[in-house]
Design an enzyme around this catalytic site. Structure first.
Site, mmCIF file in Angstrom:
data_model
loop_
_atom_site.group_PDB
_atom_site.id
_atom_site.type_symbol
_atom_site.label_atom_id
_atom_site.label_comp_id
_atom_site.label_asym_id
_atom_site.label_seq_id
_atom_site.Cartn_x
_atom_site.Cartn_y
_atom_site.Cartn_z
ATOM 1 N N ASP A 17 63.520 64.969 53.795
ATOM 2 C CA ASP A 17 64.746 64.403 53.231
ATOM 3 C C ASP A 17 65.899 65.408 53.301
ATOM 4 O O ASP A 17 66.699 65.505 52.372
ATOM 5 C CB ASP A 17 64.488 63.981 51.780
ATOM 6 C CG ASP A 17 65.571 63.050 51.244
ATOM 7 O OD1 ASP A 17 66.264 62.419 52.057
ATOM 8 O OD2 ASP A 17 65.740 62.984 50.012
ATOM 9 N N CYS B 285 55.118 41.706 52.214
ATOM 10 C CA CYS B 285 55.940 41.270 51.083
ATOM 11 C C CYS B 285 55.864 39.755 50.897
ATOM 12 O O CYS B 285 56.061 39.259 49.778
ATOM 13 C CB CYS B 285 57.398 41.692 51.288
ATOM 14 S SG CYS B 285 57.699 43.456 51.069
ATOM 15 N N CYS C 32 57.697 37.115 48.195
ATOM 16 C CA CYS C 32 58.067 37.811 46.956
ATOM 17 C C CYS C 32 59.503 38.322 47.021
ATOM 18 O O CYS C 32 59.925 38.907 48.018
ATOM 19 C CB CYS C 32 57.117 38.974 46.708
ATOM 20 S SG CYS C 32 57.480 39.925 45.211
ATOM 21 N N CYS D 1 61.857 42.434 43.678
ATOM 22 C CA CYS D 1 62.747 43.600 43.737
ATOM 23 C C CYS D 1 64.210 43.165 43.823
ATOM 24 O O CYS D 1 65.087 43.783 43.207
ATOM 25 C CB CYS D 1 62.386 44.504 44.912
ATOM 26 S SG CYS D 1 62.439 43.716 46.540
ATOM 27 N N CYS E 147 67.018 43.852 40.406
ATOM 28 C CA CYS E 147 68.026 44.906 40.569
ATOM 29 C C CYS E 147 69.180 44.710 39.582
ATOM 30 O O CYS E 147 69.876 43.692 39.625
ATOM 31 C CB CYS E 147 68.562 44.924 41.992
ATOM 32 S SG CYS E 147 69.770 46.243 42.277
ATOM 33 N N CYS F 86 74.167 50.558 44.194
ATOM 34 C CA CYS F 86 72.846 51.061 43.802
ATOM 35 C C CYS F 86 72.969 52.120 42.716
ATOM 36 O O CYS F 86 73.751 53.073 42.831
ATOM 37 C CB CYS F 86 72.143 51.635 45.038
ATOM 38 S SG CYS F 86 70.526 52.350 44.688
ATOM 39 N N CYS G 174 63.103 48.378 41.082
ATOM 40 C CA CYS G 174 62.514 47.652 42.205
ATOM 41 C C CYS G 174 61.090 48.110 42.486
ATOM 42 O O CYS G 174 60.277 47.350 43.031
ATOM 43 C CB CYS G 174 63.387 47.784 43.451
ATOM 44 S SG CYS G 174 63.615 49.466 44.047
ATOM 45 N N CYS H 174 57.367 45.916 41.609
ATOM 46 C CA CYS H 174 56.640 45.599 42.836
ATOM 47 C C CYS H 174 55.141 45.429 42.574
ATOM 48 O O CYS H 174 54.485 46.348 42.060
ATOM 49 C CB CYS H 174 56.854 46.702 43.874
ATOM 50 S SG CYS H 174 55.977 46.408 45.434
#
Length: 360
Positions: free
Chosen positions: A141, A195, A198, A201, A205, A221, A251, A255
């Site tokens: 990252d 997923c 579904c 998420c 939010c 966000c 989110c 899950c």
């Protein structure tokens, strides 16, 4: 005497073993073709959904073309390291207590960047011991890398509708790291997406940042607003932030695949300074020196002290009215930072409105 030719299939098997010994829970190998992901990235940037994160566009196509970032790259070794701390208070419990501060689970312990990068370096050194010098570069990252796309292609999981990577075996509470290499290793097969229909998420939010499946507008966000954004948080998004002072996990908390997530065995990711269950007024009282000392070696440093106070002021404005909260905000009303003062004034107005509502 020249070394015998490398058996890359055997080497890939040994790399997996070495990675597990170094504390990674999963490893996969991918090629470097990311054409579809490049189109998705360029469309996202063109829509301005990266907000103030100018670094997302300044690197051009190096993010989606690994060989441009690290010349000679043929394969990417992707690794997964779980981070969910077993000793942390349950996320929904903290979010449900508006007087407490919610910190994203990944930031409760030691900053993962240096820890994982050191492990990846050791992995590279083990490879070199086995086959001799080779070209590589480790990333955690920290550079223009499409880490989730590469992890997907290496078989570590699929990209969910919230754009996080999801593993059938481990959910999504994990970090990713990469070792770019010039070794022609055999690649792993990607896994299919699971997923289905579904939309939990998307529905959960708080700021409706997931504007469509697989599309996040960073400008809405909470992770962006509380970490990356340097200026004022847009007033219309302050109430939805609630008590989230550094990042957001809603989110992931919702899950269904995270029922398979396992607590980390990495001691460095254990909760520090009680940040999984701290009172907002206590954190707001930290001096700049205390902030520096208590966030040493923590990802929270990224937001800076004024950003920290800005975020907590918003959370205090969202908390139920109390004299203690009003007193804490009043103590910061004349803070040297205009950014802090503005958010404190907003929070005091919110508290005053709540006090008035209780007397009518």
């Amino acid at each position: 005497m020249p070394q015998p030719p490398t058996d890359y299939t055997d080497l890939a098997k040994r790399i997996r073993g070495w990675a597990r010994e170094l504390g990674f829970q999963q490893v996969g190998i991918a090629g470097v073709e990311l054409d579809a992901d490049e189109v998705h990235l360029l469309d996202w940037l063109a829509a301005g959904r990266h907000g103030e994160m100018a670094y997302m566009e300044k690197h051009g196509t190096r993010r989606s073309r690994p060989a441009e970032l690290q010349p000679g790259t043929l394969r990417v070794i992707s690794v997964r390291m779980d981070y969910l701390a077993a000793d942390a208070r349950e996320g929904w419990e903290v979010l449900g207590d508006a007087s407490r501060a919610y910190v994203a689970r990944y930031a409760l312990g030691r900053d993962y960047h240096k820890l994982m990068r050191n492990r990846l370096q050791k992995l590279a050194e083990r490879i070199a011991e086995a086959i001799g010098p080779f070209g590589y570069r480790a990333f955690v990252d920290s550079a223009p890398v499409l880490e989730r796309a590469l992890a997907r292609d290496s078989g570590l999981g699929w990209i969910g509708k919230h754009t996080c990577l999801i593993s059938r075996e481990a959910g999504s509470w994990f970090f990713l790291g990469e070792l770019y290499t010039d070794l022609p290793l055999p690649v792993d097969a990607p896994v299919g997406a699971h997923c289905g229909t579904c939309t939990r998420c998307i529905d959960i939010c708080p700021t409706q940042a997931i504007v469509a499946p697989y599309q996040v507008d960073a400008r809405r966000c909470i992770s962006y607003l509380t970490i990356e954004l340097s200026g004022p948080i847009p007033p219309e998004l302050r109430r939805p932030i609630g008590n989230r002072i550094f990042g957001c996990d809603d989110c992931q908390l919702v899950c269904p695949w995270n029922k398979y997530a396992r607590p980390t065995g990495e001691s460095g990711f254990a909760v520090r300074h009680g940040l999984d269950d701290s009172a907002l007024v206590d954190l707001f009282a930290w001096s700049e020196a205390e902030f520096g000392q208590r966030t040493e070696g923590s990802a929270i440093r990224r937001t800076g002290y004024t950003g920290w106070l800005r975020n907590i002021a918003v959370a205090l404005g969202n908390a139920p009215h109390s004299p203690a909260i009003v007193a804490a905000l009043e103590a910061r009303r004349s803070h040297p930072s205009e950014l802090v003062r503005e958010h404190v004034a907003w929070a005091l107005a919110e508290q005053a409105a709540k006090a008035a509502a209780t007397t009518t």
